[in-house]
Design a protein around this motif. Structure first.
Motif, PDB file in Angstrom:
ATOM      1  N   ASP A   1       4.956  12.469  86.709  1.00 18.90           N
ATOM      2  CA  ASP A   1       6.268  12.022  87.192  1.00 18.90           C
ATOM      3  C   ASP A   1       6.718  12.834  88.411  1.00 18.90           C
ATOM      4  N   ASP A   2       6.443  14.158  88.373  1.00 24.82           N
ATOM      5  CA  ASP A   2       6.804  15.011  89.506  1.00 24.82           C
ATOM      6  C   ASP A   2       6.026  14.610  90.762  1.00 24.82           C
TER       7      ASP A   2
ATOM      8  N   ALA B   1      10.846   0.716  93.271  1.00 24.09           N
ATOM      9  CA  ALA B   1      12.047   1.295  92.659  1.00 24.09           C
ATOM     10  C   ALA B   1      12.148   2.790  92.928  1.00 24.09           C
ATOM     11  N   SER B   2      11.023   3.496  92.877  1.00 25.03           N
ATOM     12  CA  SER B   2      11.048   4.944  93.079  1.00 25.03           C
ATOM     13  C   SER B   2      11.455   5.293  94.513  1.00 25.03           C
ATOM     14  N   THR B   3      10.978   4.510  95.485  1.00 22.87           N
ATOM     15  CA  THR B   3      11.350   4.751  96.876  1.00 22.87           C
ATOM     16  C   THR B   3      12.823   4.437  97.104  1.00 22.87           C
TER      17      THR B   3
ATOM     18  N   ARG C   1       5.970  11.916  96.042  1.00 23.47           N
ATOM     19  CA  ARG C   1       5.398  10.883  96.904  1.00 23.47           C
ATOM     20  C   ARG C   1       6.476   9.892  97.354  1.00 23.47           C
ATOM     21  N   SER C   2       7.377   9.546  96.449  1.00 28.52           N
ATOM     22  CA  SER C   2       8.449   8.619  96.791  1.00 28.52           C
ATOM     23  C   SER C   2       9.395   9.233  97.809  1.00 28.52           C
ATOM     24  N   ARG C   3       9.716  10.520  97.641  1.00 27.71           N
ATOM     25  CA  ARG C   3      10.587  11.187  98.608  1.00 27.71           C
ATOM     26  C   ARG C   3       9.935  11.257  99.988  1.00 27.71           C
TER      27      ARG C   3
END
Length: 386
Positions: free
Chosen positions: A18-19, A225-227, A24-26
């Motif tokens: 998850d981290d 969604a994460s982005t 990666r999304s950030r």
């Protein structure tokens, strides 16, 4: 032996999956913000050469600074929408619903497509200025083919990562060219301070708002969604590249006014000549080469950003994401004829059409904000009644 291990125990951070996905999304969110800032600066440089030199002249930098409220409205409005939108939806769909999402997404795609058209036209004009003996059609065809091959690959985020790196190269190149050009300018060229008058300054600001029509782009685009969550985390990370682009555009217009007097800026030259104005003042061969390469890469990124954004919205609307590479190529060849036409009438047509990007983007954003506020009030009313 003392019973203790002779090896010193070391502690290393353990990252969960998850981290890693969050990081990666950030990173992808920051890449998108960087592309937004660079493409906005690219559009501003086109607007400076296309409109401000001839119609506003020396106080063109004031016209750019006056667009700050417009940039704030588009950026903060998009950020508020993104904050309210669930991660499973995009901002347009959340605000207006699935039925109205399609026409609004297509409207935004047309704005981005016009951005791409102007970048394509400016890039072709620059190359025609450097290679006057080469056919404009073949130059445009080479640009379309090269861009299609480059951005139609499997990695849809390669352009974002490349731009985040190249923005520092752009900064160094333009700083070098600006510093080496300063001895050839004069502070007297900045006068009269109001140029052709306050009316022309405000008219120039309205025209330049069209260059900022895509300011909220990273927040309204369909994405993972994460982005989406990463983009909404820090408002400053999204706003900084946009404000830096606006400041860089104002500095570019100020430098041009410093280098040439009012009558020289307004002289009837081609768009390619005006896009490379600094090279006509600075006699440095190295400065000429660096500025030319920097401007060409800037226009290529601006063109690629407009085309990929338009294609992403169209494929999302049609639910045909697998056809995006083909659509990108199709859009580039759709833009080719206007870029290949070396006519003064085409300049006049694009100058008339370009400001409507800002008007259309503003109306669409106000509609989304109004629908979003109504939806939020209804939801709050239901919660209160429950």
């Amino acid at each position: 032996m003392t019973g203790k291990s002779s090896f010193q125990q070391t502690a290393t951070p353990v990252h969960t999956m998850d981290d890693m996905l969050s990081q990666r999304s950030r990173a992808l969110a920051l890449d998108q913000c960087a592309l937004s800032g660079v493409s906005l600066y690219g559009q501003l440089t086109i607007g400076i050469a296309f409109y401000l030199y001839a119609h506003v002249s020396t106080p063109g930098y004031l016209s750019i600074l006056i667009t700050l409220p417009y940039l704030l409205l588009m950026s903060l409005g998009g950020w508020w929408l993104a904050r309210q939108t669930p991660s499973s939806e995009n901002a347009i769909q959340w605000a207006v619903g699935k039925k109205a999402e399609k026409p609004l997404s297509l409207c935004f795609s047309l704005i981005f497509l016009l951005d791409a058209q102007l970048a394509f036209y400016a890039l072709t004009a620059m190359m025609q200025n450097v290679l006057p003996d080469m056919s404009t059609f073949f130059i445009s065809l080479a640009v379309a083919l090269t861009t299609a091959i480059t951005i139609s690959g499997g990695d849809e985020y390669a352009l974002h990562r490349l731009t985040r790196f190249l923005r520092w190269i752009f900064l160094l190149v333009f700083l070098y060219c600006a510093i080496t050009s300063l001895p050839y300018g004069s502070i007297g060229h900045l006068f009269p301070l109001l140029g052709h008058g306050t009316g022309s300054i405000f008219q120039g600001a309205l025209w330049m708002c069209g260059c900022l029509g895509g300011a909220a782009c990273p927040l309204i685009m369909p994405q993972q969604a994460s982005t989406h969550s990463a983009l909404c985390e820090k408002r400053g990370a999204f706003l900084r590249p946009q404000f830096f682009a606006l400041l860089a555009g104002a500095c570019t217009a100020l430098l041009s006014a410093y280098l040439m007097p009012v009558y020289a800026l307004a002289r009837p030259e081609t768009l390619g000549w005006r896009m490379l104005l600094i090279t006509h003042v600075n006699p440095s061969q190295m400065g000429w080469s660096l500025f030319l390469c920097g401007q060409m890469f800037l226009m290529l990124i601006t063109l690629s950003a407009g085309v990929t954004r338009a294609a992403a919205l169209i494929t999302h609307t049609l639910r045909q994401k697998n056809h995006k590479p083909f659509l990108i190529t199709l859009l580039l060849f759709f833009l080719l004829p206007i870029a290949a036409l070396d006519l003064s009438a085409m300049d006049a047509l694009l100058i008339q059409i370009a400001p409507f990007r800002g008007i259309a983007a503003l109306l669409l954003m106000l509609l989304l904000l109004l629908c979003g506020l109504i939806k939020k009030r209804k939801a709050a009313g239901k919660e209160a009644g429950a």
